[in-house]
Design a protein around this motif. Sequence first.
Motif, PDB file in Angstrom:
ATOM      1  N   GLY A   4       0.976  -0.816   0.096  1.00  0.00           N
ATOM      2  CA  GLY A   4       0.409   0.260   0.357  1.00  0.00           C
ATOM      3  C   GLY A   4       0.625   1.660   0.222  1.00  0.00           C
ATOM      4  N   GLU A   5       2.399   0.952   0.896  1.00  0.00           N
ATOM      5  CA  GLU A   5       2.887   2.168   0.554  1.00  0.00           C
ATOM      6  C   GLU A   5       3.595   2.562  -1.181  1.00  0.00           C
ATOM      7  OE1 GLU A   5       4.514   2.200   4.492  1.00  0.00           O
ATOM      8  OE2 GLU A   5       6.106   1.429   3.331  1.00  0.00           O
ATOM      9  N   ASN A   6       4.137   3.601  -1.499  1.00  0.00           N
ATOM     10  CA  ASN A   6       4.448   4.087  -2.494  1.00  0.00           C
ATOM     11  C   ASN A   6       6.157   3.506  -2.300  1.00  0.00           C
ATOM     12  OD1 ASN A   6       2.140   5.076  -3.490  1.00  0.00           O
ATOM     13  ND2 ASN A   6       2.742   7.407  -3.260  1.00  0.00           N
ATOM     14  N   ALA A   7       6.278   3.175  -3.924  1.00  0.00           N
ATOM     15  CA  ALA A   7       8.013   2.921  -3.438  1.00  0.00           C
ATOM     16  C   ALA A   7       8.330   4.056  -5.374  1.00  0.00           C
ATOM     17  CB  ALA A   7       8.075   1.507  -3.783  1.00  0.00           C
ATOM     18  N   THR A   8       9.752   4.283  -4.273  1.00  0.00           N
ATOM     19  CA  THR A   8      10.657   5.485  -5.302  1.00  0.00           C
ATOM     20  C   THR A   8      11.959   4.700  -5.599  1.00  0.00           C
ATOM     21  OG1 THR A   8       9.458   7.510  -4.081  1.00  0.00           O
ATOM     22  CG2 THR A   8      11.547   7.379  -5.917  1.00  0.00           C
ATOM     23  N   MET A   9      12.537   4.596  -6.395  1.00  0.00           N
ATOM     24  CA  MET A   9      13.765   4.128  -6.857  1.00  0.00           C
ATOM     25  C   MET A   9      14.490   5.492  -7.527  1.00  0.00           C
ATOM     26  SD  MET A   9      12.824   0.137  -7.325  1.00  0.00           S
ATOM     27  CE  MET A   9      11.287   1.006  -7.887  1.00  0.00           C
ATOM     28  N   ASN A  10      16.115   5.249  -7.694  1.00  0.00           N
ATOM     29  CA  ASN A  10      16.414   6.654  -8.009  1.00  0.00           C
ATOM     30  C   ASN A  10      17.699   5.950  -9.017  1.00  0.00           C
ATOM     31  OD1 ASN A  10      14.984   8.819  -7.090  1.00  0.00           O
ATOM     32  ND2 ASN A  10      16.380   7.604  -5.283  1.00  0.00           N
ATOM     33  N   CYS A  11      17.638   6.465 -10.299  1.00  0.00           N
ATOM     34  CA  CYS A  11      18.642   6.258 -11.301  1.00  0.00           C
ATOM     35  C   CYS A  11      19.643   7.263 -11.387  1.00  0.00           C
ATOM     36  CB  CYS A  11      18.359   5.232 -12.993  1.00  0.00           C
ATOM     37  SG  CYS A  11      19.075   5.283 -14.106  1.00  0.00           S
ATOM     38  N   SER A  12      20.638   6.915 -11.500  1.00  0.00           N
ATOM     39  CA  SER A  12      21.521   8.265 -11.978  1.00  0.00           C
ATOM     40  C   SER A  12      23.020   7.783 -13.047  1.00  0.00           C
ATOM     41  CB  SER A  12      22.606   8.834 -11.119  1.00  0.00           C
ATOM     42  OG  SER A  12      23.686   7.901  -9.920  1.00  0.00           O
ATOM     43  N   TYR A  13      23.045   8.403 -13.991  1.00  0.00           N
ATOM     44  CA  TYR A  13      23.959   8.604 -15.307  1.00  0.00           C
ATOM     45  C   TYR A  13      25.101   8.816 -15.679  1.00  0.00           C
ATOM     46  CZ  TYR A  13      20.639  11.039 -17.804  1.00  0.00           C
ATOM     47  OH  TYR A  13      19.906  12.254 -18.475  1.00  0.00           O
TER      48      TYR A  13
ATOM     49  N   LEU B 282      15.821   6.718 -21.546  1.00  0.00           N
ATOM     50  CA  LEU B 282      17.160   5.807 -20.312  1.00  0.00           C
ATOM     51  C   LEU B 282      15.380   4.832 -20.208  1.00  0.00           C
ATOM     52  CD1 LEU B 282      17.971   6.707 -17.033  1.00  0.00           C
ATOM     53  CD2 LEU B 282      15.481   5.547 -17.205  1.00  0.00           C
ATOM     54  N   GLN B 283      15.004   3.793 -19.992  1.00  0.00           N
ATOM     55  CA  GLN B 283      14.328   2.416 -19.896  1.00  0.00           C
ATOM     56  C   GLN B 283      14.667   2.244 -18.231  1.00  0.00           C
ATOM     57  OE1 GLN B 283      13.955  -0.836 -23.580  1.00  0.00           O
ATOM     58  NE2 GLN B 283      15.314   1.561 -24.884  1.00  0.00           N
ATOM     59  N   TRP B 284      13.091   1.803 -18.130  1.00  0.00           N
ATOM     60  CA  TRP B 284      13.414   0.764 -16.464  1.00  0.00           C
ATOM     61  C   TRP B 284      12.330  -0.425 -16.996  1.00  0.00           C
ATOM     62  CZ3 TRP B 284      14.854   2.790 -11.872  1.00  0.00           C
ATOM     63  CH2 TRP B 284      14.949   3.257 -11.216  1.00  0.00           C
ATOM     64  N   TYR B 285      13.362  -1.659 -16.283  1.00  0.00           N
ATOM     65  CA  TYR B 285      12.702  -2.901 -16.450  1.00  0.00           C
ATOM     66  C   TYR B 285      12.859  -3.517 -14.690  1.00  0.00           C
ATOM     67  CZ  TYR B 285      14.565  -3.055 -21.417  1.00  0.00           C
ATOM     68  OH  TYR B 285      14.568  -2.654 -22.400  1.00  0.00           O
ATOM     69  N   ARG B 286      12.291  -4.598 -14.969  1.00  0.00           N
ATOM     70  CA  ARG B 286      11.800  -5.568 -13.518  1.00  0.00           C
ATOM     71  C   ARG B 286      12.125  -7.026 -13.626  1.00  0.00           C
ATOM     72  NH1 ARG B 286       6.007  -6.399 -12.946  1.00  0.00           N
ATOM     73  NH2 ARG B 286       6.182  -7.499 -13.713  1.00  0.00           N
ATOM     74  N   GLN B 287      12.389  -7.348 -12.400  1.00  0.00           N
ATOM     75  CA  GLN B 287      13.510  -8.841 -12.877  1.00  0.00           C
ATOM     76  C   GLN B 287      12.451  -9.225 -11.605  1.00  0.00           C
ATOM     77  OE1 GLN B 287      17.348  -9.705 -13.181  1.00  0.00           O
ATOM     78  NE2 GLN B 287      17.259 -11.389 -14.200  1.00  0.00           N
TER      79      GLN B 287
ATOM     80  N   HIS C 271       3.974   8.597 -17.422  1.00  0.00           N
ATOM     81  CA  HIS C 271       2.642   7.306 -16.741  1.00  0.00           C
ATOM     82  C   HIS C 271       2.592   6.187 -17.077  1.00  0.00           C
ATOM     83  CE1 HIS C 271       2.297  10.988 -13.155  1.00  0.00           C
ATOM     84  NE2 HIS C 271       2.341  11.458 -14.439  1.00  0.00           N
ATOM     85  N   SER C 272       2.283   5.113 -16.792  1.00  0.00           N
ATOM     86  CA  SER C 272       1.913   4.297 -16.993  1.00  0.00           C
ATOM     87  C   SER C 272       1.609   3.371 -15.435  1.00  0.00           C
ATOM     88  CB  SER C 272       2.798   3.157 -17.994  1.00  0.00           C
ATOM     89  OG  SER C 272       2.818   1.874 -18.501  1.00  0.00           O
ATOM     90  N   GLY C 273       0.071   3.180 -15.754  1.00  0.00           N
ATOM     91  CA  GLY C 273      -0.524   2.497 -14.060  1.00  0.00           C
ATOM     92  C   GLY C 273      -0.501   3.192 -12.789  1.00  0.00           C
ATOM     93  N   ARG C 274       0.739   2.000 -12.184  1.00  0.00           N
ATOM     94  CA  ARG C 274       0.590   2.558 -10.916  1.00  0.00           C
ATOM     95  C   ARG C 274       2.061   2.778 -11.653  1.00  0.00           C
ATOM     96  NH1 ARG C 274       1.359  -1.076  -7.456  1.00  0.00           N
ATOM     97  NH2 ARG C 274       1.418  -2.905  -9.011  1.00  0.00           N
ATOM     98  N   LEU C 275       2.829   3.480 -12.722  1.00  0.00           N
ATOM     99  CA  LEU C 275       4.111   3.657 -12.056  1.00  0.00           C
ATOM    100  C   LEU C 275       4.538   5.101 -13.116  1.00  0.00           C
ATOM    101  CD1 LEU C 275       5.975   0.686 -14.515  1.00  0.00           C
ATOM    102  CD2 LEU C 275       5.428   0.736 -12.343  1.00  0.00           C
ATOM    103  N   ARG C 276       4.987   5.607 -12.362  1.00  0.00           N
ATOM    104  CA  ARG C 276       5.674   7.411 -12.960  1.00  0.00           C
ATOM    105  C   ARG C 276       7.141   7.424 -13.093  1.00  0.00           C
ATOM    106  NH1 ARG C 276       6.119  12.025  -9.252  1.00  0.00           N
ATOM    107  NH2 ARG C 276       6.937  13.418 -10.748  1.00  0.00           N
TER     108      ARG C 276
ATOM    109  N   SER D 156      17.314   9.764 -12.963  1.00  0.00           N
ATOM    110  CA  SER D 156      15.891   9.225 -13.011  1.00  0.00           C
ATOM    111  C   SER D 156      15.393   8.935 -11.916  1.00  0.00           C
ATOM    112  CB  SER D 156      16.147   8.209 -14.108  1.00  0.00           C
ATOM    113  OG  SER D 156      14.190   8.132 -14.188  1.00  0.00           O
ATOM    114  N   SER D 157      13.588   8.893 -11.287  1.00  0.00           N
ATOM    115  CA  SER D 157      12.761   8.587 -10.676  1.00  0.00           C
ATOM    116  C   SER D 157      11.646   7.625 -11.065  1.00  0.00           C
ATOM    117  CB  SER D 157      13.046   9.209  -9.540  1.00  0.00           C
ATOM    118  OG  SER D 157      11.645   9.690  -9.859  1.00  0.00           O
ATOM    119  N   LEU D 158      11.826   5.582 -10.509  1.00  0.00           N
ATOM    120  CA  LEU D 158      10.721   5.034 -10.481  1.00  0.00           C
ATOM    121  C   LEU D 158      10.079   5.228  -9.425  1.00  0.00           C
ATOM    122  CD1 LEU D 158       9.223   3.199 -12.107  1.00  0.00           C
ATOM    123  CD2 LEU D 158      10.221   1.847 -11.682  1.00  0.00           C
ATOM    124  N   LEU D 159       8.298   5.749 -10.073  1.00  0.00           N
ATOM    125  CA  LEU D 159       7.568   5.565  -8.759  1.00  0.00           C
ATOM    126  C   LEU D 159       6.792   4.889  -8.334  1.00  0.00           C
ATOM    127  CD1 LEU D 159       6.114   6.245  -5.646  1.00  0.00           C
ATOM    128  CD2 LEU D 159       5.228   8.770  -7.501  1.00  0.00           C
TER     129      LEU D 159
END
Lengths: 112, 114
Positions: A16-25, A32-37, A57-62, A72-75
């Motif tokens: 139920g909480e939000n998750a934020t991940m960051n990426c620096s280049y 820039l692309q985000w992938y899940r594994q 935005h894509s669904g619950r992803l921002r 970049s950040s992925l929420l």
Amino acid sequence: SQQGEEDPQALSIQEGENATMNCSYKTSINNLQWYRQNSGRGLVHLILIRSNEREKHSGRLRVTLDTSKKSSSLLITASRAADTASYFCATAFQVGNTPLVFGKGTRLSVIA
Amino acid sequence: GAGVSQSPRYKVAKRGQDVALRCDPISGHVSLFWYQQALGQGPEFLTYFQNEAQLDKSGLPSDRFFAERPEGSVSTLKIQRTQQEDSAVYLCASSSRDRTGTIYFGEGSWLTVV
């Protein structure tokens, strides 16, 4: 060598909480692309953001992109246990024909 | 097929043995990539094909690694005289576009060298 660096390396949150991940280049990018594994599986493409875009935005992803800070950040909003996975950013360079370069990933654990 | 297919999924090789890993990309995809992923790390690029042409092999770690895609479809990654440091997951991916677009991964071939 890996161009993208994700932060944090690991993240544990409650469902139920939000998750934020960051990426620096380091260098100028085309996109820039985000992938899940999921554990033991291949990578699944989540979202692509181009260098001239700031937010997507894509669904619950921002995803946000700040090219001036080269970050970049992925929420993920309203996280679910099924979101538990490793998340990788991958950069496509602006110049030349280099392949996608992946970071080391963020391991997300969503606790039910 | 519907997705990228890799075989074998799991391979245990004795040190010094040769191994061959197969990748069947999504039908019609011109671009094919091989990545190596060590435990707890992100994928590291090995090599890239556009149709049957190997356009980039800068990531192959040594001359023991060889990849081919003779008819522009199925690809094989061969590792000769395997060493323990070759233990990793070998991921194949394909794309309908050039190397900057979205790529679609297979489930990987897990290689353990003992």
